[in-house]
Design an enzyme around this catalytic site. Structure first.
Site, short mmCIF file in Angstrom:
data_model
loop_
_atom_site.label_atom_id
_atom_site.label_comp_id
_atom_site.label_asym_id
_atom_site.label_seq_id
_atom_site.Cartn_x
_atom_site.Cartn_y
_atom_site.Cartn_z
N CYS A 1 -3.46 0.55 6.81
CA CYS A 1 -3.55 -0.35 7.96
C CYS A 1 -4.23 0.29 9.17
CB CYS A 1 -2.15 -0.81 8.34
SG CYS A 1 -1.03 0.59 8.54
N ASN B 1 0.80 -1.23 0.00
CA ASN B 1 0.00 0.00 0.00
C ASN B 1 0.84 1.29 0.00
OD1 ASN B 1 0.78 -0.58 2.61
ND2 ASN B 1 -1.11 0.20 3.52
N GLU C 1 7.84 1.54 14.78
CA GLU C 1 8.59 2.26 13.76
C GLU C 1 8.49 3.76 14.08
OE1 GLU C 1 7.00 0.53 9.97
OE2 GLU C 1 8.98 -0.43 9.94
N GLU D 1 4.61 -4.91 11.79
CA GLU D 1 3.60 -3.85 11.61
C GLU D 1 2.45 -4.50 10.84
OE1 GLU D 1 3.52 -0.98 12.81
OE2 GLU D 1 5.56 -0.58 13.44
#
Ligand code: NAD
Length: 487
Positions: free
Chosen positions: A283, A152, A461, A249
């Protein structure tokens, strides 16, 4: 072909082909046409990438951190100079509208490189006074890290993983998603141009098995995956088997809670951003929109009025605000959830099926869709759809909505809209989610750590937090006196 790279992989500072690897295309989602053909990495190529990374890492770890930072900041500058070309490539690979890729992809990657480039010279250890003797700590790299990307935000994901890894003195072998293989190669070229030593950042193409081979490789220290929960479970178990460090993630089904005192237009804007940006393929999307019953109909009316203004069509036209989904399988998946929602008895407010774009009859287009009167147990309210499908659920009571918002295996993100500052903080404190917003949604500046609670992930992150996940601390005790022994 329109976007054919010089070769499939980038290893040791140059393009490399693997003619014996399994061929696969990159498809432009607006037309269904193949824009590039690549070969997946065979075993020899995986070996070559890890070997190049091992060699590159030795040189890079010996490079002063301030110099590492200069290389990252130079790469950020080149990304910005080439933003338009990189954005067009990202649009071809993902189908996301150019209106978005021009501001959100290579540009956010550049922000990330700049941020970690700036941190480079500040990564220090500590001094521990032991009364005469002392200890100190050093922050050392892990070695070779593997990055595995989702489709994405391809170049952003490559930058989010590479920048903190590299600034700590690691090397990286990055495997982009097989659906969007192209921009990572450009990023690797740019890093070389910025002065990164050969082998410090390598790109290999392929499907899940190439990712698994990289993780299991004895000379790899760590994996950072962006992907779905089922893939995360496989990667975690493989990393566990080999005792490799892992950052995950993963997916989400995040709540966005709108109280009756909220500014309705702002809340509608946030719900639009949280469900329709990138055609819903984000997400952290707030796909469960809990709206207080006192403002529910007003909220739905404004949402329906504004959703009509979405410009769906050619992603290369900068006026377009909604492009196609990334692939035919994703199109089929999203359409099937739209049918499930109807069968489950949710009220269709708008959208609900595929969209015809006359000039692009083979594109993977769907209508932005809103379901109201959604109940907690419906599949559309529990499962990650990863498309432009918003579920609006009713609530009346604060404690009840918090419990329902938390009643999910996911915990990536959450948002609250209210003008009551105490309620905003009280609710956020109780939400089980790694990234939260008050009176906005889906803003993820690089300074702010990002990651999931529960099944949405492990590790973080961005921000200073990512440094912890790409470095290890060495403690050194320094004896200043004599050494005593029993005999
Ligand atoms: P995916 O899980 O299908 O694939 C992700 C990557 O993992 C791909 O590169 C794939 O080749 C690789 N892979 C697959 N099986 C593997 C295995 N066994 N070992 C090693 N690697 C393997 O995900 P996707 O469809 O590309 O992306 C969509 C998903 O990603 C959604 O669930 C979305 O929520 C999630 N996502 C999360 C974030 C985040 O930061 N939390 C960001 C973007 C996307």
């Amino acid at each position: 072909m329109r976007a054919q790279p010089k070769a499939s992989h980038y290893i040791g500072g140059r393009y490399v082909e693997s003619p014996e690897g399994h061929p696969f295309p990159s498809i432009y989602p607006a037309t269904g046409e193949a824009i590039a053909s690549l070969n997946s990495a065979d075993e020899k190529t995986v070996e070559a990438a890890v070997a190049a990374a091992v060699e590159g890492q030795k040189i890079w770890a010996a490079t002063p951190p301030a110099e590492r930072g200069r290389v990252l900041r130079k790469a950020a500058g080149i990304l910005r100079e080439r933003n338009r070309a990189l954005s067009e490539l990202e649009t071809l690979d993902t189908g996301k509208p150019l209106q978005e890729t021009l501001v959100a992809d290579a540009a956010s990657g550049a922000d990330c490189l700049e941020y970690y480039g700036g941190l480079a010279a500040t990564l220090t250890g500590e001094h521990i006074d032991l009364g005469g003797s002392f200890a100190f700590t050093k922050r050392e790299p892990l070695g070779v890290c593997v990055g595995i990307g989702a489709w994405n935000y391809p170049i952003q994901i490559a930058c989010w993983k590479a920048a903190p890894a590299l600034v700590c003195g690691n090397a990286m072998v990055f495997k982009p998603s097989e659906v969007t293989p192209l921009s990572a190669l450009q990023f690797a070229e740019i890093l070389t141009e910025a002065g990164l030593p050969d082998g410090v950042f390598n790109v290999v193409q392929g499907f899940g098995e190439v990712g698994a081979q990289l993780i299991a490789h004895p000379q790899v220290a760590k994996v950072s995956l962006t992907g779905s929960v089922p893939t995360g479970a496989k990667v975690a178990s493989l990393a566990g088997e080999h005792l490799k460090k892992a950052t995950l993630e993963l997916g989400g089904k995040s709540p966005l809670i709108v109280f009756d005192d909220a500014d309705v237009d702002n809340a509608v804007s946030a719900a639009i951003n949280a469900n329709f940006y990138s055609t819903g393929q984000i997400c952290s999307n707030g796909t469960r929109v809990f709206v207080h019953t006192a403002i529910k109909e007003q909220f739905l009316d404004r949402l329906a009025e504004r959703t009509v203004n979405a410009v769906l069509g050619d992603p290369m036209d900068e006026a377009t605000s909604i492009g196609p989904l990334v692939s035919k399988p994703q199109l089929d998946k999203v359409l099937s959830y739209m049918e499930i929602g109807k069968k489950e008895g949710a009220r269709l407010v708008c959208g609900g099926g595929s969209a015809d774009v006359a000039a692009l009859p083979d594109g993977f287009f769907v209508q932005p869709t809103v379901f109201a009167d959604v109940k907690d147990g419906m599949r559309i309210a529990c499962e990650e759809i990863f498309g432009p499908v918003m579920c609006v659920l009713d609530f009346d009571d604060e404690d009840d909505v918090v419990a329902r918002a938390n009643d999910t295996v996911f915990g990536l993100a959450a948002g609250v809209f209210t003008k009551d500052i105490q309620r905003a903080h009280r609710v956020i404190d109780q939400l089980e989610a790694g990234t939260c917003w008050i009176n906005t949604y889906n803003l993820t500046p690089i300074e702010m750590p990002f990651g999931g609670y529960k099944k949405s992930g492990i590790g973080r992150e961005n921000g200073h937090a990512a440094i912890e996940y790409y470095s290890q601390i060495k403690s050194v005790y320094v004896e200043m006196g004599d050494v005593e022994a029993a005999f």
